[in-house]
Design a protein around this motif. Sequence first.
Motif, PDB file in Angstrom:
ATOM      1  N   TYR A  83     -33.396  -9.502  -4.030  1.00 58.11           N
ATOM      2  CA  TYR A  83     -32.298 -10.197  -4.702  1.00 58.11           C
ATOM      3  C   TYR A  83     -32.772 -11.053  -5.870  1.00 58.11           C
ATOM      4  CZ  TYR A  83     -30.602  -8.985  -0.087  1.00 58.11           C
ATOM      5  OH  TYR A  83     -30.312  -8.309   1.064  1.00 58.11           O
ATOM      6  N   SER A  84     -31.827 -11.346  -6.721  1.00 58.72           N
ATOM      7  CA  SER A  84     -32.063 -12.299  -7.785  1.00 58.72           C
ATOM      8  C   SER A  84     -32.118 -13.711  -7.183  1.00 58.72           C
ATOM      9  CB  SER A  84     -30.900 -12.207  -8.785  1.00 58.72           C
ATOM     10  OG  SER A  84     -30.717 -13.416  -9.465  1.00 58.72           O
ATOM     11  N   PRO A  85     -33.168 -14.482  -7.479  1.00 61.98           N
ATOM     12  CA  PRO A  85     -33.212 -15.863  -6.990  1.00 61.98           C
ATOM     13  C   PRO A  85     -31.974 -16.664  -7.412  1.00 61.98           C
ATOM     14  CG  PRO A  85     -35.359 -15.233  -7.818  1.00 61.98           C
ATOM     15  CD  PRO A  85     -34.413 -14.114  -8.182  1.00 61.98           C
ATOM     16  N   TYR A  86     -31.464 -16.360  -8.580  1.00 68.89           N
ATOM     17  CA  TYR A  86     -30.256 -17.052  -9.065  1.00 68.89           C
ATOM     18  C   TYR A  86     -29.072 -16.780  -8.149  1.00 68.89           C
ATOM     19  CZ  TYR A  86     -26.388 -18.300 -12.174  1.00 68.89           C
ATOM     20  OH  TYR A  86     -25.249 -18.846 -12.699  1.00 68.89           O
ATOM     21  N   LYS A  87     -28.882 -15.524  -7.748  1.00 67.00           N
ATOM     22  CA  LYS A  87     -27.759 -15.177  -6.870  1.00 67.00           C
ATOM     23  C   LYS A  87     -27.919 -15.801  -5.496  1.00 67.00           C
ATOM     24  CE  LYS A  87     -23.930 -13.178  -5.724  1.00 67.00           C
ATOM     25  NZ  LYS A  87     -22.661 -13.808  -6.119  1.00 67.00           N
ATOM     26  N   VAL A  88     -29.140 -15.827  -4.966  1.00 65.31           N
ATOM     27  CA  VAL A  88     -29.382 -16.470  -3.677  1.00 65.31           C
ATOM     28  C   VAL A  88     -29.044 -17.959  -3.777  1.00 65.31           C
ATOM     29  CG1 VAL A  88     -31.128 -17.062  -1.940  1.00 65.31           C
ATOM     30  CG2 VAL A  88     -31.111 -14.771  -2.971  1.00 65.31           C
ATOM     31  N   ALA A  89     -29.450 -18.603  -4.865  1.00 62.91           N
ATOM     32  CA  ALA A  89     -29.136 -20.028  -5.063  1.00 62.91           C
ATOM     33  C   ALA A  89     -27.629 -20.249  -5.142  1.00 62.91           C
ATOM     34  CB  ALA A  89     -29.823 -20.548  -6.322  1.00 62.91           C
ATOM     35  N   GLU A  90     -26.919 -19.391  -5.869  1.00 64.07           N
ATOM     36  CA  GLU A  90     -25.462 -19.521  -5.926  1.00 64.07           C
ATOM     37  C   GLU A  90     -24.840 -19.398  -4.539  1.00 64.07           C
ATOM     38  OE1 GLU A  90     -23.705 -18.042 -10.152  1.00 64.07           O
ATOM     39  OE2 GLU A  90     -24.205 -16.458  -8.720  1.00 64.07           O
ATOM     40  N   ASN A  91     -25.256 -18.378  -3.778  1.00 70.64           N
ATOM     41  CA  ASN A  91     -24.702 -18.175  -2.438  1.00 70.64           C
ATOM     42  C   ASN A  91     -24.902 -19.405  -1.567  1.00 70.64           C
ATOM     43  OD1 ASN A  91     -23.820 -15.560  -2.959  1.00 70.64           O
ATOM     44  ND2 ASN A  91     -25.625 -14.597  -2.076  1.00 70.64           N
ATOM     45  N   PHE A  92     -26.111 -19.943  -1.568  1.00 72.35           N
ATOM     46  CA  PHE A  92     -26.395 -21.064  -0.679  1.00 72.35           C
ATOM     47  C   PHE A  92     -25.864 -22.389  -1.214  1.00 72.35           C
ATOM     48  CE2 PHE A  92     -28.614 -17.865   1.527  1.00 72.35           C
ATOM     49  CZ  PHE A  92     -28.567 -18.281   2.851  1.00 72.35           C
ATOM     50  N   ASN A  93     -25.714 -22.525  -2.520  1.00 76.36           N
ATOM     51  CA  ASN A  93     -25.021 -23.702  -3.043  1.00 76.36           C
ATOM     52  C   ASN A  93     -23.545 -23.668  -2.652  1.00 76.36           C
ATOM     53  OD1 ASN A  93     -27.231 -24.953  -4.125  1.00 76.36           O
ATOM     54  ND2 ASN A  93     -26.791 -24.391  -6.245  1.00 76.36           N
ATOM     55  N   LEU A  94     -22.952 -22.484  -2.670  1.00 76.70           N
ATOM     56  CA  LEU A  94     -21.559 -22.351  -2.243  1.00 76.70           C
ATOM     57  C   LEU A  94     -21.426 -22.700  -0.760  1.00 76.70           C
ATOM     58  CD1 LEU A  94     -18.618 -21.594  -2.710  1.00 76.70           C
ATOM     59  CD2 LEU A  94     -19.263 -19.192  -2.429  1.00 76.70           C
ATOM     60  N   LEU A  95     -22.307 -22.152   0.074  1.00 75.35           N
ATOM     61  CA  LEU A  95     -22.256 -22.472   1.502  1.00 75.35           C
ATOM     62  C   LEU A  95     -22.469 -23.968   1.742  1.00 75.35           C
ATOM     63  CD1 LEU A  95     -24.320 -19.435   2.847  1.00 75.35           C
ATOM     64  CD2 LEU A  95     -21.886 -19.889   3.311  1.00 75.35           C
ATOM     65  N   ALA A  96     -23.421 -24.575   1.035  1.00 67.97           N
ATOM     66  CA  ALA A  96     -23.692 -26.006   1.198  1.00 67.97           C
ATOM     67  C   ALA A  96     -22.530 -26.863   0.709  1.00 67.97           C
ATOM     68  CB  ALA A  96     -24.978 -26.383   0.471  1.00 67.97           C
ATOM     69  N   THR A  97     -21.759 -26.353  -0.245  1.00 66.80           N
ATOM     70  CA  THR A  97     -20.566 -27.063  -0.715  1.00 66.80           C
ATOM     71  C   THR A  97     -19.451 -26.961   0.318  1.00 66.80           C
ATOM     72  OG1 THR A  97     -21.186 -26.647  -3.017  1.00 66.80           O
ATOM     73  CG2 THR A  97     -18.883 -27.203  -2.605  1.00 66.80           C
ATOM     74  N   LEU A  98     -19.338 -25.802   0.966  1.00 68.47           N
ATOM     75  CA  LEU A  98     -18.316 -25.605   2.002  1.00 68.47           C
ATOM     76  C   LEU A  98     -18.598 -26.428   3.258  1.00 68.47           C
ATOM     77  CD1 LEU A  98     -17.862 -21.728   1.768  1.00 68.47           C
ATOM     78  CD2 LEU A  98     -16.125 -23.454   1.233  1.00 68.47           C
ATOM     79  N   ALA A  99     -19.870 -26.592   3.603  1.00 69.60           N
ATOM     80  CA  ALA A  99     -20.252 -27.278   4.842  1.00 69.60           C
ATOM     81  C   ALA A  99     -21.408 -28.238   4.559  1.00 69.60           C
ATOM     82  CB  ALA A  99     -20.621 -26.259   5.906  1.00 69.60           C
ATOM     83  N   PRO A 100     -21.152 -29.365   3.944  1.00 68.89           N
ATOM     84  CA  PRO A 100     -22.230 -30.290   3.557  1.00 68.89           C
ATOM     85  C   PRO A 100     -23.108 -30.704   4.734  1.00 68.89           C
ATOM     86  CG  PRO A 100     -20.133 -30.974   2.587  1.00 68.89           C
ATOM     87  CD  PRO A 100     -19.827 -29.868   3.560  1.00 68.89           C
ATOM     88  N   GLY A 101     -24.427 -30.584   4.535  1.00 67.69           N
ATOM     89  CA  GLY A 101     -25.393 -31.016   5.532  1.00 67.69           C
ATOM     90  C   GLY A 101     -25.580 -30.064   6.696  1.00 67.69           C
ATOM     91  N   ARG A 102     -24.929 -28.895   6.659  1.00 69.74           N
ATOM     92  CA  ARG A 102     -25.000 -27.981   7.814  1.00 69.74           C
ATOM     93  C   ARG A 102     -25.680 -26.651   7.502  1.00 69.74           C
ATOM     94  NH1 ARG A 102     -19.612 -26.652  10.261  1.00 69.74           N
ATOM     95  NH2 ARG A 102     -20.997 -25.698  11.781  1.00 69.74           N
ATOM     96  N   VAL A 103     -26.201 -26.474   6.293  1.00 64.14           N
ATOM     97  CA  VAL A 103     -26.692 -25.154   5.885  1.00 64.14           C
ATOM     98  C   VAL A 103     -28.219 -25.159   5.721  1.00 64.14           C
ATOM     99  CG1 VAL A 103     -26.564 -23.358   4.113  1.00 64.14           C
ATOM    100  CG2 VAL A 103     -24.502 -24.631   4.761  1.00 64.14           C
ATOM    101  N   ASP A 104     -28.859 -24.143   6.311  1.00 66.85           N
ATOM    102  CA  ASP A 104     -30.295 -23.909   6.154  1.00 66.85           C
ATOM    103  C   ASP A 104     -30.490 -22.610   5.385  1.00 66.85           C
ATOM    104  OD1 ASP A 104     -30.992 -26.108   7.733  1.00 66.85           O
ATOM    105  OD2 ASP A 104     -31.185 -24.920   9.558  1.00 66.85           O
ATOM    106  N   LEU A 105     -31.413 -22.622   4.459  1.00 65.00           N
ATOM    107  CA  LEU A 105     -31.808 -21.410   3.741  1.00 65.00           C
ATOM    108  C   LEU A 105     -33.209 -21.039   4.175  1.00 65.00           C
ATOM    109  CD1 LEU A 105     -31.859 -19.170   1.612  1.00 65.00           C
ATOM    110  CD2 LEU A 105     -32.351 -20.916  -0.111  1.00 65.00           C
ATOM    111  N   GLY A 106     -33.316 -19.999   4.998  1.00 65.77           N
ATOM    112  CA  GLY A 106     -34.607 -19.453   5.379  1.00 65.77           C
ATOM    113  C   GLY A 106     -34.874 -18.222   4.543  1.00 65.77           C
ATOM    114  N   VAL A 107     -36.043 -18.171   3.917  1.00 61.00           N
ATOM    115  CA  VAL A 107     -36.400 -17.062   3.031  1.00 61.00           C
ATOM    116  C   VAL A 107     -37.630 -16.360   3.582  1.00 61.00           C
ATOM    117  CG1 VAL A 107     -37.225 -16.472   0.712  1.00 61.00           C
ATOM    118  CG2 VAL A 107     -35.428 -18.175   0.990  1.00 61.00           C
TER     119      VAL A 107
END
Length: 197
Positions: A83-107
């Motif tokens: 994947y594009s690192p940019y797209k991964v960042a967008e996905n996880f920024n969106l998830l972190a915006t939906l659920a503040p403080g509840r999202v982990d990004l494991g790569v």
Amino acid sequence: MSYQLSVLDKCPVNEGETATDALQRVAGLAQAAERWGYRRFWLAEHHNTSGLASPSPEILIAWVLAQTKHLKVGSGGVMLQHYSPYKVAENFNLLATLAPGRVDLGVGKAPGGLPLSTKALQAAQDPDKQGTFASQLQSLDSFLQHPGHPSQDEPGLRATPLPGRTADKYLLGASTDSAALASSLGWNFCLCRTSER
């Protein structure tokens, strides 16, 4: 000494089940883990297998976040080479915006499947521009590390939406090189070992 317990779910499709059955079980297991006091619930990425219903952890993370109240939910892990690192960042920024403080990004660095699915996932990529795993992780970190600030690689480029708190970052690995890379970027490190048979 106390421990915090977590779950890694690969979303197995049991004999006689459909993928829908397996995915419904994911939500039930996450809700049970939350009731039992587990800290985290991670979802794996596996491709081209009828035995596992988890090719896209980002979508499953959103599903589990919507079914739980305080459990931390994340990927164990996103296979960055596809994947594009940019797209991964967008996905996880969106998830972190939906659920503040509840999202982990494991790569992770592994392909999450066999060569056939790897070829299909990377069909549109230019191998000369992909770079090393370390450079991809550094690019991803750049998009996540400074919310609201442009990427160092591409001035003016932001991975939106910009969460108040970014996802907690974990590098999954099995070597001292991976641990050193995680340390150099300030990421948490999760040692992953497979059993030998």
